[in-house]
Design an enzyme around this catalytic site. Structure first.
Site, PDB file in Angstrom:
ATOM      1  N   ARG A  34       0.839  -1.200   0.000  1.00 19.22           N
ATOM      2  CA  ARG A  34       0.000   0.000   0.000  1.00 19.22           C
ATOM      3  C   ARG A  34       0.870   1.245   0.000  1.00 19.22           C
ATOM      4  O   ARG A  34       2.084   1.189   0.204  1.00 19.22           O
ATOM      5  CB  ARG A  34      -0.907   0.020   1.228  1.00 19.22           C
ATOM      6  CG  ARG A  34      -0.156   0.043   2.539  1.00 19.22           C
ATOM      7  CD  ARG A  34      -1.033   0.394   3.716  1.00 19.22           C
ATOM      8  NE  ARG A  34      -0.344   0.169   4.982  1.00 19.22           N
ATOM      9  CZ  ARG A  34       0.564   0.966   5.512  1.00 19.22           C
ATOM     10  NH1 ARG A  34       0.933   2.065   4.860  1.00 19.22           N
ATOM     11  NH2 ARG A  34       1.130   0.688   6.673  1.00 19.22           N
ATOM     12  N   TRP A  74       0.439   0.971  13.049  1.00 19.38           N
ATOM     13  CA  TRP A  74       0.141  -0.135  13.965  1.00 19.38           C
ATOM     14  C   TRP A  74      -1.320  -0.498  13.823  1.00 19.38           C
ATOM     15  O   TRP A  74      -2.187   0.366  13.665  1.00 19.38           O
ATOM     16  CB  TRP A  74       0.423   0.301  15.408  1.00 19.38           C
ATOM     17  CG  TRP A  74       0.007  -0.683  16.471  1.00 19.38           C
ATOM     18  CD1 TRP A  74       0.751  -1.720  16.970  1.00 19.38           C
ATOM     19  CD2 TRP A  74      -1.237  -0.708  17.187  1.00 19.38           C
ATOM     20  NE1 TRP A  74       0.045  -2.389  17.944  1.00 19.38           N
ATOM     21  CE2 TRP A  74      -1.189  -1.789  18.090  1.00 19.38           C
ATOM     22  CE3 TRP A  74      -2.393   0.059  17.139  1.00 19.38           C
ATOM     23  CZ2 TRP A  74      -2.236  -2.106  18.950  1.00 19.38           C
ATOM     24  CZ3 TRP A  74      -3.446  -0.252  17.981  1.00 19.38           C
ATOM     25  CH2 TRP A  74      -3.353  -1.322  18.875  1.00 19.38           C
ATOM     26  N   ILE A  82      -5.487   6.196   6.614  1.00 22.58           N
ATOM     27  CA  ILE A  82      -5.880   5.652   5.317  1.00 22.58           C
ATOM     28  C   ILE A  82      -4.626   5.358   4.503  1.00 22.58           C
ATOM     29  O   ILE A  82      -3.718   6.185   4.424  1.00 22.58           O
ATOM     30  CB  ILE A  82      -6.788   6.634   4.548  1.00 22.58           C
ATOM     31  CG1 ILE A  82      -8.111   6.818   5.284  1.00 22.58           C
ATOM     32  CG2 ILE A  82      -7.043   6.143   3.115  1.00 22.58           C
ATOM     33  CD1 ILE A  82      -9.021   7.861   4.673  1.00 22.58           C
ATOM     34  N   GLY A  83      -4.592   4.176   3.914  1.00 23.25           N
ATOM     35  CA  GLY A  83      -3.513   3.805   3.002  1.00 23.25           C
ATOM     36  C   GLY A  83      -4.056   2.821   1.991  1.00 23.25           C
ATOM     37  O   GLY A  83      -4.642   1.805   2.373  1.00 23.25           O
ATOM     38  N   GLY A 142      -7.042   0.101   2.826  1.00 22.65           N
ATOM     39  CA  GLY A 142      -8.169   0.942   3.200  1.00 22.65           C
ATOM     40  C   GLY A 142      -7.902   1.831   4.387  1.00 22.65           C
ATOM     41  O   GLY A 142      -7.005   2.661   4.358  1.00 22.65           O
ATOM     42  N   SER A 190      -8.182   2.565   8.946  1.00 24.12           N
ATOM     43  CA  SER A 190      -8.278   2.074  10.324  1.00 24.12           C
ATOM     44  C   SER A 190      -8.756   3.222  11.198  1.00 24.12           C
ATOM     45  O   SER A 190      -8.306   4.358  11.053  1.00 24.12           O
ATOM     46  CB  SER A 190      -6.930   1.538  10.825  1.00 24.12           C
ATOM     47  OG  SER A 190      -5.931   2.538  10.759  1.00 24.12           O
ATOM     48  N   CYS A 206       2.958   6.736  10.452  1.00 28.64           N
ATOM     49  CA  CYS A 206       2.802   7.348   9.122  1.00 28.64           C
ATOM     50  C   CYS A 206       3.963   8.269   8.782  1.00 28.64           C
ATOM     51  O   CYS A 206       3.868   9.086   7.863  1.00 28.64           O
ATOM     52  CB  CYS A 206       1.476   8.089   9.012  1.00 28.64           C
ATOM     53  SG  CYS A 206       0.053   7.025   9.343  1.00 28.64           S
TER      54      CYS A 206
END
Length: 258
Positions: free
Chosen positions: A80, A86, A157-158, A169, A171, A187
């Site tokens: 991704r 995490w 989001i990734g 998607g 988390s 991130c």
């Protein structure tokens, strides 16, 4: 019809939703790739996978060596976008495996996911939005008991788009134990923090509580029923803040979450 109200999906058929409970990261990744291969061939249905992971670190393609855990904790390298993050109990993870409308617009797709999560958090009473140049859902810097807290991310989001199909998607931190983020630079962002719905609302907010609202919002956002709107948070620039703010501002790296 504006692009904000058009479907982000190629197919007009309803999105299928799979609730996977708690599942290992690699097993969920295998399921993503299985579904994505079908959608690339116009088989099967667009599917939203909803789940929790046991505690795990995953590193996107842009992860730098210095972002990784310093204690040798294993990290799963994934395909991704983004950097390291995490996942763990108390965090709702969503993987929409969706064939995107043409022409494929990855940024527009990410904005749809952000809009869905902003809507859910706002309905819960949380002041949140976007930060220019940083994906995800953010809370503005704020004063808490005389201490300034930095901007902090409640949802990450990734994504990856392959053969026109989106994988990975989002988390959303519900009642996660946020100490899992302490060993990494989440991130790759050093001047901000991480938070959860429970921490911000001062009560226990479970994955089970928010799952129905997140499901409905994601489906609505991808189908164009929840339009994307400008929803940037107010930025606090401490160089130009009032004397009161400047005096109260802590060094952000000393603020602990979890």
């Amino acid at each position: 019809m504006s692009s904000a109200t058009q479907s982000a999906r190629f197919s007009p058929s309803p999105i299928s939703v799979e609730h996977l409970g708690t599942i290992g990261y690699v097993d969920a990744w295998d399921r993503q790739r299985e579904l994505a291969a079908e959608r690339a061939e116009n088989l099967g249905a667009d599917t939203l996978l909803l789940l929790e992971h046991p505690a795990v670190y995953t590193a996107g393609r842009r992860t730098e060596p210095e972002d990784r855990p310093t204690d040798g904790t294993p990290v799963i390298d994934v395909d991704r976008g983004g950097k390291i993050t995490w996942h763990g109990p108390g965090q709702l993870v969503g993987y929409p495996i969706v064939k995107l409308a043409e022409p494929v617009d990855v940024v527009r797709y990410v904005r749809r996911l952000e809009q869905a999560l902003i809507s859910v958090c706002t309905d819960l009473g949380i002041d949140c939005g976007r930060v220019d140049g940083r994906s995800g859902v953010w809370l503005p810097a704020s004063l808490d008991n005389g201490q300034w807290l930095p901007e902090r991310k409640v949802a990450a989001i990734g994504v990856r788009v392959q053969r026109g199909v989106a994988l990975h998607g989002f988390s959303l931190n519900c009642n996660s134990v946020l100490t899992g983020f302490d060993a990494i630079i989440p991130c790759g962002i050093r001047d901000a923090g991480v938070t959860s719905l429970s921490r911000e609302l001062g009560r226990d907010v479970t994955v089970e509580e928010v799952t129905p609202a997140v499901t409905a919002a994601v489906v609505a956002a991808l189908d164009g029923a929840l339009p994307v709107t400008d929803h940037d948070i107010e930025r606090v620039t401490f160089d130009s803040a009032t004397a009161e703010k400047t005096a109260a501002a802590p060094t952000f790296t000393t603020v602990q979450y979890g």
